[in-house]
Design a protein around this motif. Structure first.
Motif, PDB file in Angstrom:
ATOM      1  N   LEU A 102      38.893  41.098  38.291  1.00  0.00           N
ATOM      2  CA  LEU A 102      38.948  41.251  39.997  1.00  0.00           C
ATOM      3  C   LEU A 102      38.504  41.432  40.452  1.00  0.00           C
ATOM      4  CD1 LEU A 102      42.665  42.771  39.927  1.00  0.00           C
ATOM      5  CD2 LEU A 102      41.998  40.254  40.692  1.00  0.00           C
ATOM      6  N   ASP A 103      36.942  42.524  39.889  1.00  0.00           N
ATOM      7  CA  ASP A 103      35.805  42.860  40.316  1.00  0.00           C
ATOM      8  C   ASP A 103      34.522  42.221  41.072  1.00  0.00           C
ATOM      9  OD1 ASP A 103      36.589  46.039  40.385  1.00  0.00           O
ATOM     10  OD2 ASP A 103      35.423  45.849  39.332  1.00  0.00           O
ATOM     11  N   ARG A 131      40.687  42.152  33.189  1.00  0.00           N
ATOM     12  CA  ARG A 131      41.452  42.594  34.514  1.00  0.00           C
ATOM     13  C   ARG A 131      40.732  42.873  34.999  1.00  0.00           C
ATOM     14  NH1 ARG A 131      47.455  41.720  36.027  1.00  0.00           N
ATOM     15  NH2 ARG A 131      47.231  41.084  34.085  1.00  0.00           N
ATOM     16  N   ILE A 132      40.105  44.291  35.045  1.00  0.00           N
ATOM     17  CA  ILE A 132      39.562  45.465  36.041  1.00  0.00           C
ATOM     18  C   ILE A 132      38.177  44.220  35.988  1.00  0.00           C
ATOM     19  CG2 ILE A 132      38.433  47.091  36.231  1.00  0.00           C
ATOM     20  CD1 ILE A 132      40.926  48.783  34.429  1.00  0.00           C
ATOM     21  N   THR A 171      32.026  39.911  32.391  1.00  0.00           N
ATOM     22  CA  THR A 171      33.097  39.181  32.156  1.00  0.00           C
ATOM     23  C   THR A 171      33.293  38.750  31.092  1.00  0.00           C
ATOM     24  OG1 THR A 171      33.325  39.422  34.780  1.00  0.00           O
ATOM     25  CG2 THR A 171      34.841  37.981  33.841  1.00  0.00           C
ATOM     26  N   ASP A 231      46.120  37.396  51.022  1.00  0.00           N
ATOM     27  CA  ASP A 231      45.671  38.878  50.446  1.00  0.00           C
ATOM     28  C   ASP A 231      44.608  39.325  51.389  1.00  0.00           C
ATOM     29  OD1 ASP A 231      45.857  40.751  48.569  1.00  0.00           O
ATOM     30  OD2 ASP A 231      44.221  39.945  47.019  1.00  0.00           O
ATOM     31  N   ILE A 256      35.998  38.117  41.089  1.00  0.00           N
ATOM     32  CA  ILE A 256      35.790  37.358  41.592  1.00  0.00           C
ATOM     33  C   ILE A 256      36.543  38.124  43.764  1.00  0.00           C
ATOM     34  CG2 ILE A 256      37.791  36.251  42.466  1.00  0.00           C
ATOM     35  CD1 ILE A 256      38.736  35.836  39.511  1.00  0.00           C
ATOM     36  N   GLN A 257      36.886  39.121  43.439  1.00  0.00           N
ATOM     37  CA  GLN A 257      36.603  39.892  44.269  1.00  0.00           C
ATOM     38  C   GLN A 257      35.568  40.073  45.610  1.00  0.00           C
ATOM     39  OE1 GLN A 257      38.950  43.129  44.720  1.00  0.00           O
ATOM     40  NE2 GLN A 257      41.418  41.419  44.462  1.00  0.00           N
ATOM     41  N   ASN A 300      47.503  45.938  36.689  1.00  0.00           N
ATOM     42  CA  ASN A 300      47.631  46.005  35.257  1.00  0.00           C
ATOM     43  C   ASN A 300      48.969  46.999  34.456  1.00  0.00           C
ATOM     44  OD1 ASN A 300      46.109  44.459  33.146  1.00  0.00           O
ATOM     45  ND2 ASN A 300      46.664  46.605  31.859  1.00  0.00           N
ATOM     46  N   ARG A 326      41.240  52.828  39.812  1.00  0.00           N
ATOM     47  CA  ARG A 326      40.727  51.473  40.220  1.00  0.00           C
ATOM     48  C   ARG A 326      42.282  50.793  40.127  1.00  0.00           C
ATOM     49  NH1 ARG A 326      35.185  49.978  38.841  1.00  0.00           N
ATOM     50  NH2 ARG A 326      36.195  48.530  39.838  1.00  0.00           N
ATOM     51  N   ASP A 327      41.938  49.527  42.002  1.00  0.00           N
ATOM     52  CA  ASP A 327      43.815  49.067  42.355  1.00  0.00           C
ATOM     53  C   ASP A 327      43.812  48.143  40.933  1.00  0.00           C
ATOM     54  OD1 ASP A 327      43.405  49.718  44.549  1.00  0.00           O
ATOM     55  OD2 ASP A 327      42.545  48.455  46.114  1.00  0.00           O
ATOM     56  N   ALA A 328      42.488  47.710  40.176  1.00  0.00           N
ATOM     57  CA  ALA A 328      42.880  46.379  38.889  1.00  0.00           C
ATOM     58  C   ALA A 328      43.694  47.478  37.900  1.00  0.00           C
ATOM     59  CB  ALA A 328      41.544  45.532  38.703  1.00  0.00           C
TER      60      ALA A 328
END
Length: 573
Positions: free
Chosen positions: A205-206, A201-202, A227, A470, A208-209, A122, A116-118
């Protein structure tokens, strides 16, 4: 500990700053211990002198000057040590991030980076930050502690060998037992803490985004609950580590108290065979001061488990081999643009179904080829192979009669311009996003290119300094698409690969962009993927794909004459 070897090698670049930081840290610690020891003796000696005739001859000035001197030295040394060591550490972490990113880049795309990007973020941020523990909490405290231990033990041994030997043995025992104990206690918790940070963090971000999609499908409460659960796991891990820190402090205070009692008992009859005098206070305060060097030692190994876990997570990327390795001494040449695809077969890792099966075609320099077909037939995968993001399992692709695997990466990248379906916009200005394609371009050239693709609106206000946010949040999807086309125009390579370049644009804008592209591509080799039957009359070849194979090939006129699938598509519109 072998997991730390790649990072310890980076220390050689900053050996001077790191060594100077340790020397200043040692000087600060010695000044602090000297201050407390001298102050204790001075107070006791002054009290005794005040009760006797020695008050007229006792030298009050020299010890008072020593107390002030050590106090100033401790303050200045602490400031200098913080500045030097943290400056060197920040430079080290910057080098480590660059080192990690350079190892990561060749792996994308690849099965090793199916993360994952997150998670990647991290590793790049939190796991790299954990590497500063190696110096600040492990190497530096141990080196300083051993030297200071020898110094304080030798100082007491000069007055009384028994006191110096006893204190040295106690400190040495604690220094080699406490770290082991707290490493064992903190190893599991440190690993849990690192993984909890990554998981939180993963998930965050999932959440929020993906707010828009989650609210649309009424899934936001579930994601928020997940979360919060990740947050609870992180807080629990942090609470356990804080508990270990408190336990370490308690054990050190207990050890300090019992050692002080023992030292007072040994010195009660006098220090160095003399009658009891203020030297007893010197021995007592020296004992209390010596435990200041032990405070960071226990905590050093407490966080070692966390550091090792972060190192292993980074090593998963650093030690991974790219799926398409490039030879740094590979073929370099000015590219004409001849492309030959010879019976390539490709299957994604972990899949049994072939994406491409026995695909072949030839293009001479300056020729234009269009790829048509329904979604999932292998068109975009073919473009990935042409840029050598992947290698086919069978067959080969040649550029100017040289297999792609033999090309040097920089030379191959310079030879190809790509407009992909996904245009990545970085959190920077318009200028910074365009200079990625042509670093030497001036502002006038950038502005002209933006005007060509219909983005002159971005030149209003702050102009090229306009912040895109972003992922390009400040601009629309169509503007992001045209910004990607502007990059391809600036790169100006002899080979162009276009994957749905006008997707998401209105008819009028699509015609403008296609006219611009065909004008720009007049002398270039072009592979053009599209779902919309526009501009195909200007193509030298049109290939219709289905199920990973080319089922019809020819120019527009010949395919229409065949009355096959291609002709059917045209009759539907």
């Amino acid at each position: 500990m072998r997991d730390l070897i790649p990072y310890l090698k980076l220390y050689r670049r900053h050996w001077f700053g790191l060594t100077l930081g340790m020397l200043l840290g040692l000087a600060t610690l010695l000044a602090a211990m000297s201050l407390l020891t001298l102050s204790g003796w001075f107070l006791a000696a002054s009290a005794v002198a005040g009760l006797s005739i020695a008050r007229e001859t006792f030298n009050y000035m020299l010890p008072a000057a020593g107390v002030r001197g050590f106090s100033i030295a401790r303050t200045a040394g602490r400031w200098g040590e913080r500045v030097i060591s943290h400056n060197a550490t920040f430079k080290l972490l910057a080098d480590l991030r660059i080192f990690f990113f350079r190892k990561l880049t060749p792996l994308i795309p690849g099965r090793q980076t199916n993360l994952r990007d997150a998670d990647l973020l991290n590793r790049l941020v939190a796991d790299v930050d954990a590497m500063d523990h190696v110096y600040l909490r492990l190497i530096s405290p141990l080196v300083i502690g051993v030297i200071a231990l020898l110094a304080i033990s030798g100082f007491l041994a000069w007055f009384d060998p028994t006191l110096g030997l006893v204190l040295g043995c106690i400190l040495l025992t604690l220094m080699f037992t406490l770290p082991v104990i707290f490493y064992k206690l903190g190893q599991k918790h440190g690993e849990t803490l690192t993984l909890a940070k990554a998981g939180f963090r993963i998930r965050l971000l999932d959440w929020i985004q993906g707010q828009a999609e989650l609210l649309l499908f009424n899934a936001e409460p579930d994601y928020r609950e997940q979360t919060l659960n990740e947050q609870k796991s992180l807080l629990l891990a942090q609470r356990r580590m804080a508990g270990l820190t408190g336990m370490a402090s308690a054990m050190l205070m207990l050890a300090t108290g019992w050692t002080l009692v023992l030292m007072l008992w040994l010195a009660a009859d006098g220090v160095g065979g003399t009658t009891p005098d203020p030297m007893i206070a010197l021995a007592a305060f020296a004992t209390m001061a010596s435990f200041e060097l032990m405070m960071p030692v226990a905590g050093a190994f407490q966080y070692l488990g966390q550091t090792l876990t972060s190192a292993r997570r980074l090593n998963e990327i650093i030690h991974a081999e790219p799926d398409t390795p490039f030879d740094p001494n590979g073929h370099q040449a000015n590219v004409k643009g001849d492309i030959r695809v010879e019976s390539i077969h490709f299957t994604y890792h972990g899949s049994e179904k072939s994406v491409l099966n026995q695909v072949s075609f030839t293009m001479t320099a300056g020729e234009k080829l269009a790829l048509l077909g329904r979604t999932g037939c292998g068109k975009s995968t073919l473009l990935q192979l042409l840029t050598r993001n992947w290698d086919p399992q069978q067959g080969q692709i040649l550029l100017d009669n040289v297999p792609l695997a033999q090309w040097q990466e920089a030379s191959l990248r310079n030879a190809i311009s790509v407009v992909s379906q996904r245009v990545d916009i970085f959190n920077g200005t318009v200028r910074e996003n365009l200079l990625l394609a042509k670093p030497e371009a001036n502002d006038e050239e950038l502005a002209q290119t933006l005007t060509q693709v219909g983005l002159q609106k971005l030149l209003e206000g702050n102009g090229l300094d306009t912040w895109l946010g972003d992922g390009g949040r400040q601009i629309s999807g169509g503007e992001r698409r045209r910004l990607g086309i502007a990059r391809a125009l600036l790169h100006d390579a002899p080979v162009m690969l276009l994957d749905e370049p006008t997707e998401g644009l209105d008819r009028r804008t699509e015609q403008q962009i296609l006219s611009l592209l065909f004008e720009h591509m007049a002398e270039k080799t072009v592979v053009f993927i599209t779902h919309r039957l526009v501009g195909l009359e200007q193509m030298d070849q049109v290939c219709l794909m289905d199920e990973g194979a080319i089922i019809e090939r020819g120019n527009h006129a010949s395919l229409m004459a065949q009355q096959g699938r291609y002709s059917e598509l045209w009759q539907r519109i």
